[in-house]
Design a protein around this motif. Structure first.
Motif, PDB file in Angstrom:
ATOM      1  N   LEU A 197      19.607 -33.466 -61.095  1.00  0.00           N
ATOM      2  CA  LEU A 197      19.629 -33.104 -59.867  1.00  0.00           C
ATOM      3  C   LEU A 197      18.242 -33.145 -59.069  1.00  0.00           C
ATOM      4  O   LEU A 197      17.299 -32.897 -59.612  1.00  0.00           O
ATOM      5  N   LEU A 198      18.395 -33.676 -57.828  1.00  0.00           N
ATOM      6  CA  LEU A 198      17.071 -33.940 -57.231  1.00  0.00           C
ATOM      7  C   LEU A 198      17.146 -32.922 -56.147  1.00  0.00           C
ATOM      8  O   LEU A 198      18.161 -32.955 -55.338  1.00  0.00           O
ATOM      9  N   SER A 199      16.033 -32.119 -55.938  1.00  0.00           N
ATOM     10  CA  SER A 199      15.891 -31.277 -54.724  1.00  0.00           C
ATOM     11  C   SER A 199      14.363 -31.272 -54.300  1.00  0.00           C
ATOM     12  O   SER A 199      13.531 -31.597 -54.955  1.00  0.00           O
ATOM     13  N   ARG A 200      14.605 -30.956 -52.914  1.00  0.00           N
ATOM     14  CA  ARG A 200      13.164 -30.896 -52.412  1.00  0.00           C
ATOM     15  C   ARG A 200      12.698 -29.677 -52.188  1.00  0.00           C
ATOM     16  O   ARG A 200      13.326 -28.528 -51.949  1.00  0.00           O
ATOM     17  N   ILE A 201      11.416 -29.177 -52.673  1.00  0.00           N
ATOM     18  CA  ILE A 201      10.752 -27.860 -52.877  1.00  0.00           C
ATOM     19  C   ILE A 201       9.877 -27.861 -51.712  1.00  0.00           C
ATOM     20  O   ILE A 201       9.188 -26.471 -51.638  1.00  0.00           O
ATOM     21  N   THR A 202       9.528 -28.525 -50.679  1.00  0.00           N
ATOM     22  CA  THR A 202       8.729 -28.408 -49.563  1.00  0.00           C
ATOM     23  C   THR A 202       9.709 -28.434 -48.550  1.00  0.00           C
ATOM     24  O   THR A 202      10.625 -28.887 -48.562  1.00  0.00           O
ATOM     25  N   HIS A 203       9.060 -27.737 -47.407  1.00  0.00           N
ATOM     26  CA  HIS A 203       9.821 -27.633 -45.923  1.00  0.00           C
ATOM     27  C   HIS A 203       8.783 -28.437 -45.003  1.00  0.00           C
ATOM     28  O   HIS A 203       7.537 -28.171 -44.745  1.00  0.00           O
ATOM     29  N   ASP A 204       9.350 -29.295 -44.334  1.00  0.00           N
ATOM     30  CA  ASP A 204       8.565 -30.218 -43.504  1.00  0.00           C
ATOM     31  C   ASP A 204       8.108 -29.020 -42.171  1.00  0.00           C
ATOM     32  O   ASP A 204       8.841 -28.512 -41.795  1.00  0.00           O
ATOM     33  N   HIS A 205       6.805 -29.374 -41.869  1.00  0.00           N
ATOM     34  CA  HIS A 205       6.287 -28.674 -40.595  1.00  0.00           C
ATOM     35  C   HIS A 205       6.466 -29.282 -39.289  1.00  0.00           C
ATOM     36  O   HIS A 205       5.461 -29.983 -39.023  1.00  0.00           O
ATOM     37  N   THR A 206       7.425 -29.794 -39.012  1.00  0.00           N
ATOM     38  CA  THR A 206       7.914 -30.749 -37.779  1.00  0.00           C
ATOM     39  C   THR A 206       8.686 -30.320 -36.969  1.00  0.00           C
ATOM     40  O   THR A 206       9.441 -29.063 -37.061  1.00  0.00           O
ATOM     41  N   VAL A 207       8.472 -30.880 -35.596  1.00  0.00           N
ATOM     42  CA  VAL A 207       9.457 -30.618 -34.550  1.00  0.00           C
ATOM     43  C   VAL A 207      10.812 -30.489 -34.883  1.00  0.00           C
ATOM     44  O   VAL A 207      11.754 -29.517 -34.664  1.00  0.00           O
ATOM     45  N   VAL A 208      11.245 -31.830 -35.496  1.00  0.00           N
ATOM     46  CA  VAL A 208      12.510 -31.990 -35.803  1.00  0.00           C
ATOM     47  C   VAL A 208      12.953 -30.950 -36.935  1.00  0.00           C
ATOM     48  O   VAL A 208      14.252 -30.681 -36.875  1.00  0.00           O
ATOM     49  N   GLN A 209      12.220 -30.753 -37.774  1.00  0.00           N
ATOM     50  CA  GLN A 209      12.642 -29.621 -38.664  1.00  0.00           C
ATOM     51  C   GLN A 209      12.822 -28.346 -38.295  1.00  0.00           C
ATOM     52  O   GLN A 209      13.892 -27.675 -38.639  1.00  0.00           O
ATOM     53  N   SER A 210      12.216 -27.912 -37.159  1.00  0.00           N
ATOM     54  CA  SER A 210      12.557 -26.728 -36.593  1.00  0.00           C
ATOM     55  C   SER A 210      13.639 -26.522 -35.947  1.00  0.00           C
ATOM     56  O   SER A 210      14.739 -25.826 -35.683  1.00  0.00           O
ATOM     57  N   MET A 211      14.083 -27.817 -35.366  1.00  0.00           N
ATOM     58  CA  MET A 211      15.563 -27.938 -34.512  1.00  0.00           C
ATOM     59  C   MET A 211      16.511 -28.006 -35.488  1.00  0.00           C
ATOM     60  O   MET A 211      17.505 -27.285 -35.248  1.00  0.00           O
ATOM     61  N   ILE A 212      16.338 -28.483 -36.583  1.00  0.00           N
ATOM     62  CA  ILE A 212      17.302 -28.431 -37.774  1.00  0.00           C
ATOM     63  C   ILE A 212      17.498 -27.091 -38.196  1.00  0.00           C
ATOM     64  O   ILE A 212      18.517 -26.406 -38.093  1.00  0.00           O
ATOM     65  N   ASP A 213      16.540 -26.439 -38.413  1.00  0.00           N
ATOM     66  CA  ASP A 213      16.549 -24.932 -38.697  1.00  0.00           C
ATOM     67  C   ASP A 213      17.207 -24.142 -37.662  1.00  0.00           C
ATOM     68  O   ASP A 213      18.049 -23.180 -38.208  1.00  0.00           O
ATOM     69  N   ALA A 214      16.991 -24.609 -36.475  1.00  0.00           N
ATOM     70  CA  ALA A 214      17.695 -23.680 -35.552  1.00  0.00           C
ATOM     71  C   ALA A 214      19.025 -23.950 -35.273  1.00  0.00           C
ATOM     72  O   ALA A 214      19.684 -23.234 -34.303  1.00  0.00           O
ATOM     73  N   HIS A 247      16.929 -41.206 -55.525  1.00  0.00           N
ATOM     74  CA  HIS A 247      17.472 -40.375 -56.814  1.00  0.00           C
ATOM     75  C   HIS A 247      17.783 -41.043 -57.932  1.00  0.00           C
ATOM     76  O   HIS A 247      17.222 -40.922 -59.081  1.00  0.00           O
ATOM     77  N   HIS A 248      18.260 -42.291 -57.707  1.00  0.00           N
ATOM     78  CA  HIS A 248      18.672 -43.301 -58.709  1.00  0.00           C
ATOM     79  C   HIS A 248      17.631 -43.874 -59.455  1.00  0.00           C
ATOM     80  O   HIS A 248      17.484 -43.859 -60.898  1.00  0.00           O
ATOM     81  N   THR A 249      16.653 -44.306 -58.559  1.00  0.00           N
ATOM     82  CA  THR A 249      15.412 -44.742 -59.395  1.00  0.00           C
ATOM     83  C   THR A 249      14.573 -43.814 -60.147  1.00  0.00           C
ATOM     84  O   THR A 249      14.050 -44.014 -61.393  1.00  0.00           O
ATOM     85  N   LEU A 250      14.583 -42.746 -59.705  1.00  0.00           N
ATOM     86  CA  LEU A 250      13.788 -41.651 -60.639  1.00  0.00           C
ATOM     87  C   LEU A 250      14.765 -41.159 -61.652  1.00  0.00           C
ATOM     88  O   LEU A 250      13.985 -40.812 -62.852  1.00  0.00           O
ATOM     89  N   ALA A 251      15.896 -41.523 -61.669  1.00  0.00           N
ATOM     90  CA  ALA A 251      16.831 -40.918 -62.668  1.00  0.00           C
ATOM     91  C   ALA A 251      16.757 -42.093 -63.946  1.00  0.00           C
ATOM     92  O   ALA A 251      17.253 -41.640 -64.993  1.00  0.00           O
ATOM     93  N   THR A 252      16.742 -43.186 -63.314  1.00  0.00           N
ATOM     94  CA  THR A 252      16.836 -44.462 -64.417  1.00  0.00           C
ATOM     95  C   THR A 252      15.550 -45.173 -64.765  1.00  0.00           C
ATOM     96  O   THR A 252      15.660 -46.032 -65.767  1.00  0.00           O
ATOM     97  N   VAL A 253      14.492 -45.092 -63.947  1.00  0.00           N
ATOM     98  CA  VAL A 253      13.333 -45.855 -64.511  1.00  0.00           C
ATOM     99  C   VAL A 253      12.309 -44.624 -65.245  1.00  0.00           C
ATOM    100  O   VAL A 253      12.081 -44.006 -64.614  1.00  0.00           O
ATOM    101  N   ALA A 254      12.178 -44.908 -66.614  1.00  0.00           N
ATOM    102  CA  ALA A 254      11.604 -43.932 -67.359  1.00  0.00           C
ATOM    103  C   ALA A 254       9.865 -43.819 -67.332  1.00  0.00           C
ATOM    104  O   ALA A 254       9.337 -42.924 -67.164  1.00  0.00           O
ATOM    105  N   ASP A 255       9.364 -44.788 -67.063  1.00  0.00           N
ATOM    106  CA  ASP A 255       7.877 -45.250 -67.100  1.00  0.00           C
ATOM    107  C   ASP A 255       7.426 -44.749 -65.716  1.00  0.00           C
ATOM    108  O   ASP A 255       7.876 -45.079 -64.618  1.00  0.00           O
ATOM    109  N   PRO A 256       6.498 -43.735 -65.546  1.00  0.00           N
ATOM    110  CA  PRO A 256       5.969 -43.187 -64.284  1.00  0.00           C
ATOM    111  C   PRO A 256       5.161 -44.423 -63.307  1.00  0.00           C
ATOM    112  O   PRO A 256       5.670 -44.504 -62.160  1.00  0.00           O
ATOM    113  N   ASP A 257       4.577 -45.323 -63.949  1.00  0.00           N
ATOM    114  CA  ASP A 257       3.979 -46.294 -63.365  1.00  0.00           C
ATOM    115  C   ASP A 257       5.114 -47.356 -62.809  1.00  0.00           C
ATOM    116  O   ASP A 257       5.141 -47.923 -61.679  1.00  0.00           O
TER     117      ASP A 257
END
Length: 384
Positions: A239-256, A316-326
């Motif tokens: 499962l892919l999740s975001r652990i940061t919260h954008d400090h932007t005008v549009v994010q504040s509008m989404i939150d509201a 998400h697909h790339t992170l889940a299927t490509v093993a090597d970080p490089d």
């Protein structure tokens, strides 16, 4: 005259007479009439609606400045007042989540250490890769990426000296990350101080600034430092999740609730930051949190040149299927190019792995054991 004494008005509005006198001084709820001889205050019944709104807003902990704003909005534009209340509560929930994380951390710190926790701290390592790319459209690259065994970071600079601002921000984190204080709380304090020093230095860069998002490893935990709209995403158990919260005008509008995620993607103010390292006192305080690292976790740190150009499903697909970080970093940047490469791209991919046991000598110090573990991880296939 249909007026109420201060005592009657206090009972009807659920505010105390003392509070009413204070709100009069602040200009929030002035009485309709003040007796010139006795100084006694009288209120119109029509003021009850505003007074009750004030009482409700105080009950949810809203500061006076916010109450002023909402009360002034309420009569001409109730919908705008409702959006402002939602935005306030979204901020409260975010701050509560941060305090909850800190409370859990403090409880862990105050608990007696166990052997299992010590083992976890000395047996986890990180395999990582970092890269930046100018993209296709831009003529300069103001994005930065850094990765080592302790510090993972990305920065997105802006202004004529944006690259210098980003470099200063990341450089400021290297000392506290490298010294690795034994107590995670001390590390968070050191990181906050480092960001403050970087912000002061960036203030001299003639209007330039930067975002900053970083993870600093301390034992089995990762300390998050975040300001702006660069992001950290975690792939855990598929499962892919975001652990940061954008400090932007549009994010504040989404939150509201006044803007959808889909609408935000094309909003004309989507790049406007509410917080960044720009030398300002009120826009430079970062989010600081602690996360428990688990073997098998994969972290992606990136700038908006990746996540605004490439759909989350493809990331998400790339992170889940490509093993090597490089290879993963290269594949993600290629996807951004395929999408037109409209912006600079910063990308760090880091995998949390369990370090193979190498059988240390009797009496070996913890520092020696960690050094052995680091060498073993470097020697493993794929490196770090």
């Amino acid at each position: 005259m249909d007026r109420l004494t201060i005592g009657a008005f206090a009972r009807a509005s659920r505010l105390t007479a003392k509070a009413l006198r204070r709100y009069d001084e602040l200009g929030l709820l002035p009485p309709a009439h003040v007796d010139p001889y006795t100084g006694y205050r009288y209120y119109e019944r029509s003021q009850l609606e505003r007074a009750r709104l004030v009482a409700w807003l105080r009950r949810i902990g809203m500061p006076i400045v916010g109450i002023h704003e909402i009360c002034d909005l309420h009569e001409p534009d109730p919908a705008a007042a409702a959006r402002a209340v939602r935005a306030h509560w979204a901020r409260v929930e975010a701050e509560t989540a941060a305090r909850r994380d800190l409370a859990h951390f403090l409880a862990d710190q105050l608990s007696p250490p166990s052997g299992k926790e010590t083992d976890a701290m000395t047996s986890l390592g990180i395999r990582y890769a970092a890269r930046t790319d100018r993209g296709i459209v831009r003529t300069a690259n103001n994005d930065l990426a850094h990765a080592d065994s302790r510090l993972l970071a990305v920065a997105d600079g802006f202004g004529d000296l944006g690259a210098s601002a980003g470099a200063a921000a990341i450089e400021a984190l290297k000392e506290p990350a490298g010294s690795a204080p034994p107590r995670a709380g001390d590390l968070l304090n050191a990181l906050e101080d480092a960001v403050a020093r970087a912000n002061s230095a960036i203030g001299a860069l003639d209007g330039s600034g930067t975002t900053l998002t970083a993870l600093v490893r301390t034992g089995s935990r990762l300390a998050l430092v975040h300001i702006g709209d660069t992001r950290v995403q975690l792939l855990r158990d598929g499962l892919l999740s975001r652990i940061t919260h954008d400090h932007t005008v549009v994010q504040s509008m989404i939150d509201a609730g006044s803007l959808t995620v889909e609408e935000a993607a094309s909003h004309p103010q989507r790049t406007l930051l509410l917080k960044a390292l720009d030398g300002g006192e009120h826009t430079s305080r970062p989010d600081l949190r602690l996360y428990e690292a688990r073997p098998g976790d994969r972290y992606l740190l990136c700038s908006d040149g990746l996540f605004t150009a490439v759909a989350e499903e493809r990331i998400h697909h790339t992170l889940a299927t490509v093993a090597d970080p490089d290879e993963t970093v290269n594949a993600l940047i290629a996807l951004a190019h395929d999408a037109g490469g409209p912006d600079n791209i910063a990308c760090v991919v880091a995998d949390v792995v369990r370090v193979p046991e190498t059988g240390g000598a009797a009496g070996e110090t913890e520092a020696g054991a960690r050094a052995r573990a680091a060498k073993a991880l470097d020697a493993a296939p794929g490196g770090r």
